[in-house]
Write a protein that holds these residues in place. Structure first.
Motif, PDB file in Angstrom:
ATOM      1  N   HIS A 157      26.640  -4.175   9.873  1.00 39.38           N
ATOM      2  CA  HIS A 157      24.916  -3.762   8.997  1.00 39.38           C
ATOM      3  C   HIS A 157      24.208  -5.685   8.755  1.00 39.38           C
ATOM      4  O   HIS A 157      23.401  -5.753   8.829  1.00 39.38           O
ATOM      5  CB  HIS A 157      24.461  -3.394   7.792  1.00 39.38           C
ATOM      6  N   ALA A 158      25.590  -6.579   8.364  1.00 41.32           N
ATOM      7  CA  ALA A 158      24.817  -7.864   7.852  1.00 41.32           C
ATOM      8  C   ALA A 158      24.843  -8.730   9.021  1.00 41.32           C
ATOM      9  O   ALA A 158      25.013  -9.741   9.026  1.00 41.32           O
ATOM     10  CB  ALA A 158      26.508  -8.497   7.244  1.00 41.32           C
ATOM     11  N   GLU A 159      25.191  -8.253  10.775  1.00 40.52           N
ATOM     12  CA  GLU A 159      24.500  -8.959  11.443  1.00 40.52           C
ATOM     13  C   GLU A 159      23.362  -8.624  11.777  1.00 40.52           C
ATOM     14  O   GLU A 159      22.943  -9.406  13.260  1.00 40.52           O
ATOM     15  CB  GLU A 159      25.331  -8.980  12.565  1.00 40.52           C
ATOM     16  N   PHE A 160      22.497  -7.420  11.134  1.00 40.86           N
ATOM     17  CA  PHE A 160      21.070  -7.014  11.533  1.00 40.86           C
ATOM     18  C   PHE A 160      20.285  -8.461  11.953  1.00 40.86           C
ATOM     19  O   PHE A 160      20.116  -8.739  10.549  1.00 40.86           O
ATOM     20  CB  PHE A 160      20.731  -5.798  11.225  1.00 40.86           C
ATOM     21  N   MET A 161      19.447  -8.407  12.322  1.00 42.12           N
ATOM     22  CA  MET A 161      18.388  -9.706  13.151  1.00 42.12           C
ATOM     23  C   MET A 161      17.387  -9.146  11.464  1.00 42.12           C
ATOM     24  O   MET A 161      15.780  -9.089  12.383  1.00 42.12           O
ATOM     25  CB  MET A 161      18.632 -10.808  13.793  1.00 42.12           C
ATOM     26  N   ILE A 162      17.346  -8.013  10.999  1.00 46.28           N
ATOM     27  CA  ILE A 162      16.230  -7.612   9.716  1.00 46.28           C
ATOM     28  C   ILE A 162      16.205  -8.325   8.876  1.00 46.28           C
ATOM     29  O   ILE A 162      16.934  -8.055   7.652  1.00 46.28           O
ATOM     30  CB  ILE A 162      15.745  -5.707  10.212  1.00 46.28           C
ATOM     31  N   PRO A 163      15.579  -9.076   8.594  1.00 43.35           N
ATOM     32  CA  PRO A 163      14.891  -9.875   7.259  1.00 43.35           C
ATOM     33  C   PRO A 163      15.462  -8.807   5.531  1.00 43.35           C
ATOM     34  O   PRO A 163      13.917  -7.429   6.053  1.00 43.35           O
ATOM     35  CB  PRO A 163      13.919 -10.630   6.512  1.00 43.35           C
ATOM     36  N   ASP A 164      15.803  -9.422   5.186  1.00 45.73           N
ATOM     37  CA  ASP A 164      16.138  -8.080   3.557  1.00 45.73           C
ATOM     38  C   ASP A 164      16.039  -6.150   3.876  1.00 45.73           C
ATOM     39  O   ASP A 164      16.082  -5.645   3.552  1.00 45.73           O
ATOM     40  CB  ASP A 164      14.764  -8.286   2.820  1.00 45.73           C
ATOM     41  N   TYR A 165      16.746  -6.334   5.287  1.00 45.10           N
ATOM     42  CA  TYR A 165      17.811  -5.330   5.526  1.00 45.10           C
ATOM     43  C   TYR A 165      18.167  -4.541   4.321  1.00 45.10           C
ATOM     44  O   TYR A 165      18.987  -4.734   3.535  1.00 45.10           O
ATOM     45  CB  TYR A 165      18.660  -5.005   6.910  1.00 45.10           C
ATOM     46  N   GLN A 166      17.691  -2.926   4.460  1.00 48.47           N
ATOM     47  CA  GLN A 166      17.982  -2.745   2.792  1.00 48.47           C
ATOM     48  C   GLN A 166      19.210  -1.284   3.734  1.00 48.47           C
ATOM     49  O   GLN A 166      18.373  -0.360   4.917  1.00 48.47           O
ATOM     50  CB  GLN A 166      17.238  -1.186   2.594  1.00 48.47           C
ATOM     51  N   ASP A 182      26.138   2.347   5.728  1.00 45.27           N
ATOM     52  CA  ASP A 182      26.117   1.147   6.004  1.00 45.27           C
ATOM     53  C   ASP A 182      26.605   0.237   4.797  1.00 45.27           C
ATOM     54  O   ASP A 182      28.190  -0.497   5.131  1.00 45.27           O
ATOM     55  CB  ASP A 182      24.482  -0.262   5.993  1.00 45.27           C
ATOM     56  N   ALA A 183      27.225   0.927   3.648  1.00 44.13           N
ATOM     57  CA  ALA A 183      27.379   0.326   2.670  1.00 44.13           C
ATOM     58  C   ALA A 183      28.914   0.582   2.306  1.00 44.13           C
ATOM     59  O   ALA A 183      29.924  -0.188   1.669  1.00 44.13           O
ATOM     60  CB  ALA A 183      26.706  -0.048   0.703  1.00 44.13           C
ATOM     61  N   ASN A 233      30.971  -5.116   2.420  1.00 41.96           N
ATOM     62  CA  ASN A 233      30.297  -6.043   2.437  1.00 41.96           C
ATOM     63  C   ASN A 233      30.923  -7.140   2.492  1.00 41.96           C
ATOM     64  O   ASN A 233      30.082  -8.719   2.278  1.00 41.96           O
ATOM     65  CB  ASN A 233      29.844  -6.344   0.506  1.00 41.96           C
ATOM     66  N   GLU A 234      31.596  -6.913   3.875  1.00 44.19           N
ATOM     67  CA  GLU A 234      31.801  -8.728   4.759  1.00 44.19           C
ATOM     68  C   GLU A 234      30.360  -9.254   4.594  1.00 44.19           C
ATOM     69  O   GLU A 234      29.539  -8.767   5.803  1.00 44.19           O
ATOM     70  CB  GLU A 234      32.673  -8.402   5.551  1.00 44.19           C
ATOM     71  N   ALA A 235      29.991 -10.671   4.902  1.00 44.41           N
ATOM     72  CA  ALA A 235      29.172 -11.783   4.851  1.00 44.41           C
ATOM     73  C   ALA A 235      28.879 -12.102   6.256  1.00 44.41           C
ATOM     74  O   ALA A 235      30.257 -11.859   6.974  1.00 44.41           O
ATOM     75  CB  ALA A 235      29.198 -12.363   3.806  1.00 44.41           C
ATOM     76  N   SER A 236      27.898 -11.734   7.024  1.00 37.97           N
ATOM     77  CA  SER A 236      27.874 -12.866   8.002  1.00 37.97           C
ATOM     78  C   SER A 236      27.898 -14.352   8.855  1.00 37.97           C
ATOM     79  O   SER A 236      27.797 -14.924   6.702  1.00 37.97           O
ATOM     80  CB  SER A 236      26.152 -12.612   8.551  1.00 37.97           C
ATOM     81  N   LEU A 244      23.547 -15.504   9.455  1.00 42.09           N
ATOM     82  CA  LEU A 244      22.777 -14.504   8.875  1.00 42.09           C
ATOM     83  C   LEU A 244      23.191 -14.696   7.369  1.00 42.09           C
ATOM     84  O   LEU A 244      24.246 -15.152   6.903  1.00 42.09           O
ATOM     85  CB  LEU A 244      22.620 -13.579   9.619  1.00 42.09           C
ATOM     86  N   THR A 245      22.050 -14.664   6.618  1.00 36.68           N
ATOM     87  CA  THR A 245      21.927 -14.678   5.268  1.00 36.68           C
ATOM     88  C   THR A 245      20.851 -13.415   5.084  1.00 36.68           C
ATOM     89  O   THR A 245      19.963 -14.021   5.439  1.00 36.68           O
ATOM     90  CB  THR A 245      21.788 -16.354   4.271  1.00 36.68           C
ATOM     91  N   ASN A 246      21.041 -12.583   4.698  1.00 34.63           N
ATOM     92  CA  ASN A 246      20.337 -11.198   3.829  1.00 34.63           C
ATOM     93  C   ASN A 246      19.676 -10.879   5.146  1.00 34.63           C
ATOM     94  O   ASN A 246      18.408 -11.123   5.878  1.00 34.63           O
ATOM     95  CB  ASN A 246      19.726 -12.130   2.993  1.00 34.63           C
ATOM     96  N   ASN A 247      20.132 -11.169   6.669  1.00 29.34           N
ATOM     97  CA  ASN A 247      19.866 -10.517   7.694  1.00 29.34           C
ATOM     98  C   ASN A 247      18.703 -12.013   7.968  1.00 29.34           C
ATOM     99  O   ASN A 247      17.870 -11.185   9.204  1.00 29.34           O
ATOM    100  CB  ASN A 247      19.248  -9.327   8.069  1.00 29.34           C
TER     101      ASN A 247
END
Length: 256
Positions: free
Chosen positions: A207-216, A221-222, A242-245, A248-251
């Motif tokens: 989910h951290a890689e989804f290019m959807i700004p502020d993805y919920q 997912d979590a 919760n591993e970060a991309s 991306l930051t916040n998708n």
């Protein structure tokens, strides 16, 4: 009535002696779960070939004080049949508590460290009472009705009750392809089948890689950290996903 009571007492006495003997023999199986499956006559080996997968995934829990819940005792409606895999788990986890539930009365199969509840795997009031008794669980195995709808509903209720670091296992997932269990061999993406449902959760691992700004993020997912698919079974690990991309930051693309 008196005959039924006598039969129950005779069964319990005979079963207690037999189970103690098998438990003694199980000690010499050491860490080999397949040997235990053969000893306790569970179809997790022979009828199926699940024990090598179980041993690989469950080995880190073996000497911990775990709580395991298995849906389905086996033996259908007979109270004097089934419980083989429960006794296998009891032998494999010497410090563990083994819980189970079944639609039929399986109380004669209970013994020290094995407690069985009677009820449906899709009766959520019943399941809530089970969890209130067991507390959070480390390992959950669905070897119940194998009806596609039941498998999905049980997972959605019970996975949140699993401890972080726990594993949820679903057996006999071949029913995803069998119409009389609610599956299909014609459309592998048909909504409501076991594999359609669990395949839909795979993307959430990333989910951290989804290019959807502020993805919920969804709950899955979590909290799903990995999924392992084998012939007729699935292992789902719970933790903090919760591993970060690294991009991306916040998708959203960094500095983009």
């Amino acid at each position: 009535m008196i005959q039924a009571i006598k039969k129950n007492i005779h069964f319990r006495t005979k079963q207690k002696i037999k189970n103690k003997w098998k438990a003694f023999l199980g000690f010499f199986a050491f860490g080999n779960l397949t040997r235990r499956a053969i000893l306790f006559k569970t179809d997790k080996w022979g009828g199926h070939f699940y024990t090598p997968h179980y041993q690989m995934h469950f080995k880190p829990y073996r000497f911990k004080r775990i709580k395991l819940l298995e849906i389905g005792v086996g033996g259908y409606e007979s109270p004097y049949s089934g419980g083989n895999s429960l006794r296998m788990w009891k032998s494999y986890f010497p410090f563990g508590k083994i819980f189970s539930l079944d639609i039929y009365d399986k109380s004669p199969q209970q013994e020290s460290r094995i407690k069985i509840f009677q009820g449906s795997q899709v009766d959520f009031d019943f399941l809530q009472k089970v969890i209130a008794t067991t507390g959070e669980l480390d390992l959950i195995i669905d070897d119940g009705s194998h009806i596609n709808e039941h498998v999905i509903q049980s997972f959605e209720f019970l996975f949140p009750k699993l401890k972080k670091g726990g594993i949820y296992v679903i057996e006999d997932t071949q029913t995803s392809y069998w119409e009389h269990y609610g599956g299909t061999s014609q459309n592998f993406n048909q909504e409501g089948t076991i594999y359609q449902y669990f395949k839909s959760l795979i993307d959430g691992l990333n989910h951290a890689e989804f290019m959807i700004p502020d993805y919920q993020r969804s709950y899955y997912d979590a909290h799903i950290t990995s999924m392992h698919f084998y012939h007729n079974m699935i292992f789902i690990y719970k933790g903090d996903n919760n591993e970060a991309s690294n991009y991306l930051t916040n998708n959203t693309v960094k500095n983009g």
